[in-house]
Design a protein around this motif. Sequence first.
Motif, short mmCIF file in Angstrom:
data_model
loop_
_atom_site.label_atom_id
_atom_site.label_comp_id
_atom_site.label_asym_id
_atom_site.label_seq_id
_atom_site.Cartn_x
_atom_site.Cartn_y
_atom_site.Cartn_z
N LEU A 100 47.57 -28.86 -20.59
CA LEU A 100 47.48 -28.81 -19.14
C LEU A 100 48.77 -29.21 -18.43
CD1 LEU A 100 43.89 -30.27 -18.66
CD2 LEU A 100 44.57 -27.89 -19.05
N LYS A 101 49.70 -29.81 -19.14
CA LYS A 101 50.98 -30.20 -18.55
C LYS A 101 52.01 -29.11 -18.83
CE LYS A 101 50.32 -34.25 -16.62
NZ LYS A 101 50.59 -34.45 -15.18
N THR A 102 52.71 -28.68 -17.79
CA THR A 102 53.70 -27.61 -17.94
C THR A 102 54.75 -27.96 -18.99
OG1 THR A 102 53.35 -26.88 -15.67
CG2 THR A 102 55.40 -26.19 -16.73
N GLU A 103 55.19 -29.20 -19.00
CA GLU A 103 56.21 -29.62 -19.97
C GLU A 103 55.72 -29.42 -21.40
OE1 GLU A 103 59.00 -33.50 -21.08
OE2 GLU A 103 57.54 -33.62 -19.46
N SER A 104 54.45 -29.74 -21.64
CA SER A 104 53.88 -29.55 -22.98
C SER A 104 53.73 -28.07 -23.32
CB SER A 104 52.52 -30.25 -23.08
OG SER A 104 52.67 -31.64 -22.84
N LEU A 105 53.38 -27.26 -22.33
CA LEU A 105 53.30 -25.82 -22.54
C LEU A 105 54.65 -25.26 -22.97
CD1 LEU A 105 51.19 -24.52 -19.51
CD2 LEU A 105 50.66 -24.15 -21.91
N LYS A 143 40.58 -35.67 -7.62
CA LYS A 143 42.00 -35.32 -7.49
C LYS A 143 42.24 -33.92 -8.02
CE LYS A 143 43.90 -40.01 -7.87
NZ LYS A 143 44.78 -40.90 -8.67
N THR A 144 43.13 -33.20 -7.36
CA THR A 144 43.51 -31.86 -7.79
C THR A 144 45.01 -31.84 -8.01
OG1 THR A 144 41.69 -30.80 -6.62
CG2 THR A 144 43.58 -29.42 -7.16
N ASN A 145 45.41 -31.46 -9.22
CA ASN A 145 46.83 -31.40 -9.58
C ASN A 145 47.27 -29.96 -9.73
OD1 ASN A 145 48.91 -31.21 -12.08
ND2 ASN A 145 49.31 -33.07 -10.90
N ILE A 146 48.40 -29.62 -9.11
CA ILE A 146 48.96 -28.27 -9.19
C ILE A 146 50.38 -28.37 -9.71
CG2 ILE A 146 49.66 -26.23 -7.87
CD1 ILE A 146 47.47 -26.99 -5.82
N GLN A 147 50.73 -27.50 -10.66
CA GLN A 147 52.10 -27.42 -11.17
C GLN A 147 52.55 -25.96 -11.10
OE1 GLN A 147 52.70 -29.87 -14.88
NE2 GLN A 147 50.51 -30.20 -14.63
N TYR A 148 53.84 -25.76 -10.83
CA TYR A 148 54.31 -24.37 -10.78
C TYR A 148 55.78 -24.24 -11.13
CZ TYR A 148 56.15 -25.28 -5.99
OH TYR A 148 56.82 -25.77 -4.90
N LEU A 149 56.09 -23.08 -11.67
CA LEU A 149 57.45 -22.64 -11.96
C LEU A 149 57.59 -21.22 -11.42
CD1 LEU A 149 58.04 -23.63 -15.71
CD2 LEU A 149 59.40 -24.44 -13.81
N GLY A 150 58.54 -20.98 -10.52
CA GLY A 150 58.75 -19.62 -10.04
C GLY A 150 58.24 -19.40 -8.64
N ASN A 151 57.81 -18.16 -8.38
CA ASN A 151 57.35 -17.82 -7.02
C ASN A 151 55.88 -17.45 -7.04
OD1 ASN A 151 57.66 -15.39 -8.31
ND2 ASN A 151 58.69 -14.38 -6.62
N GLY A 152 55.43 -16.79 -5.96
CA GLY A 152 54.01 -16.60 -5.73
C GLY A 152 53.64 -17.45 -4.54
N ALA A 174 59.26 -28.16 -13.70
CA ALA A 174 58.21 -27.69 -12.80
C ALA A 174 58.08 -28.57 -11.56
CB ALA A 174 56.87 -27.65 -13.54
N SER A 175 57.62 -27.97 -10.48
CA SER A 175 57.22 -28.72 -9.30
C SER A 175 55.75 -29.11 -9.44
CB SER A 175 57.41 -27.89 -8.03
OG SER A 175 58.78 -27.66 -7.80
N GLU A 176 55.38 -30.22 -8.83
CA GLU A 176 54.02 -30.73 -8.98
C GLU A 176 53.49 -31.21 -7.64
OE1 GLU A 176 51.57 -33.77 -11.96
OE2 GLU A 176 53.73 -33.48 -12.18
N ILE A 177 52.23 -30.88 -7.37
CA ILE A 177 51.55 -31.29 -6.14
C ILE A 177 50.24 -31.96 -6.53
CG2 ILE A 177 50.54 -30.51 -3.96
CD1 ILE A 177 52.20 -27.90 -4.34
N GLU A 178 49.95 -33.12 -5.96
CA GLU A 178 48.65 -33.75 -6.16
C GLU A 178 47.93 -33.86 -4.83
OE1 GLU A 178 47.32 -37.98 -7.80
OE2 GLU A 178 47.88 -36.58 -9.39
N LEU A 179 46.70 -33.37 -4.80
CA LEU A 179 45.93 -33.32 -3.56
C LEU A 179 44.63 -34.09 -3.70
CD1 LEU A 179 46.18 -29.47 -2.87
CD2 LEU A 179 47.52 -31.26 -1.74
N LYS A 180 44.21 -34.70 -2.62
CA LYS A 180 42.85 -35.21 -2.50
C LYS A 180 42.21 -34.40 -1.38
CE LYS A 180 41.67 -39.34 -3.54
NZ LYS A 180 41.40 -40.82 -3.57
N LEU A 181 41.25 -33.59 -1.72
CA LEU A 181 40.65 -32.65 -0.77
C LEU A 181 39.52 -33.37 -0.03
CD1 LEU A 181 40.63 -29.54 -3.14
CD2 LEU A 181 42.35 -30.19 -1.43
#
Length: 265
Positions: free
Chosen positions: A59-64, A95-104, A154-161
């Motif tokens: 689940l971690k981009t670095e591990s992927l 908690k909701t965690n988002i990670q991304y590389l690139g666009n979209g 990667a960039s990372e965002i953590e949200l509490k909705l």
Amino acid sequence: MFISAAYIDIKLHQDYADFFIDEEDDLKGLIICDGIGEFKDSGTVARTVAELFIDKRILKTESLIHSIELKTLKEKGLTGGTTLISLVTDLKNHKTNIQYLGNGGIIQCRGDFAVNANSGISYRYSDIMIPHISPDGALTKHISNHSGKQELKASEIELKLTSEVGDILLLFSDGIGSLENNFILKDDEQRYWRYENTIIQIILESLDELLTKNYDDEKFEDQLALFNISILKQLKSEKRLEDDAALGILISPEVLYYYKSKING
């Protein structure tokens, strides 16, 4: 939380998306991979990354990035590459965690996104992803044989909705849109105007229609998955998609409660 992800092929067969529901660990997650068109094996890389996330719970981009499977593809001489957007929501800790590389793109809406007394355009949302794109339009971060340490960070965002009327997240590949394409113009009267993504408006309008059908919580996740596939097929049939496209959706239960309260008065 209700969750779904789907993709559709238009020309290159290089996008991939999927989601998982882990009841034992109270986790739900989704991933969107957009293969880089200039590399012939990008579809294979995109699918491999998504499968590692979904099937092996990496689940971690670095591990992927450092997985044996991707290393093996590289050793075999595959030249593919992909961007990615992943989301994991921890139901226990809210908690909701988002990670991304690139666009979209990633946009967030309140449950009352379709109510706007100030405009005939009633769909309000906020972009919460800054794409990894240089001023000349080139990707600055991605997974590929040509990526160094900086391109793989990667960039990372953590949200509490926590919205009282619920929260909605839409995550999508650049076949649907990306913030760098929401260009701003200034007219002769010195007013600023921003391009509005028609596809996003169509998705939100259709999502509003889905939510007004007053589904029970137990049935809604299945309906959301069907909706995700059908809206992509609709966009393709209307020739609104020029590239492969992937769409992920997260909706909090409070959104359904809000719609039920509207329907029941």
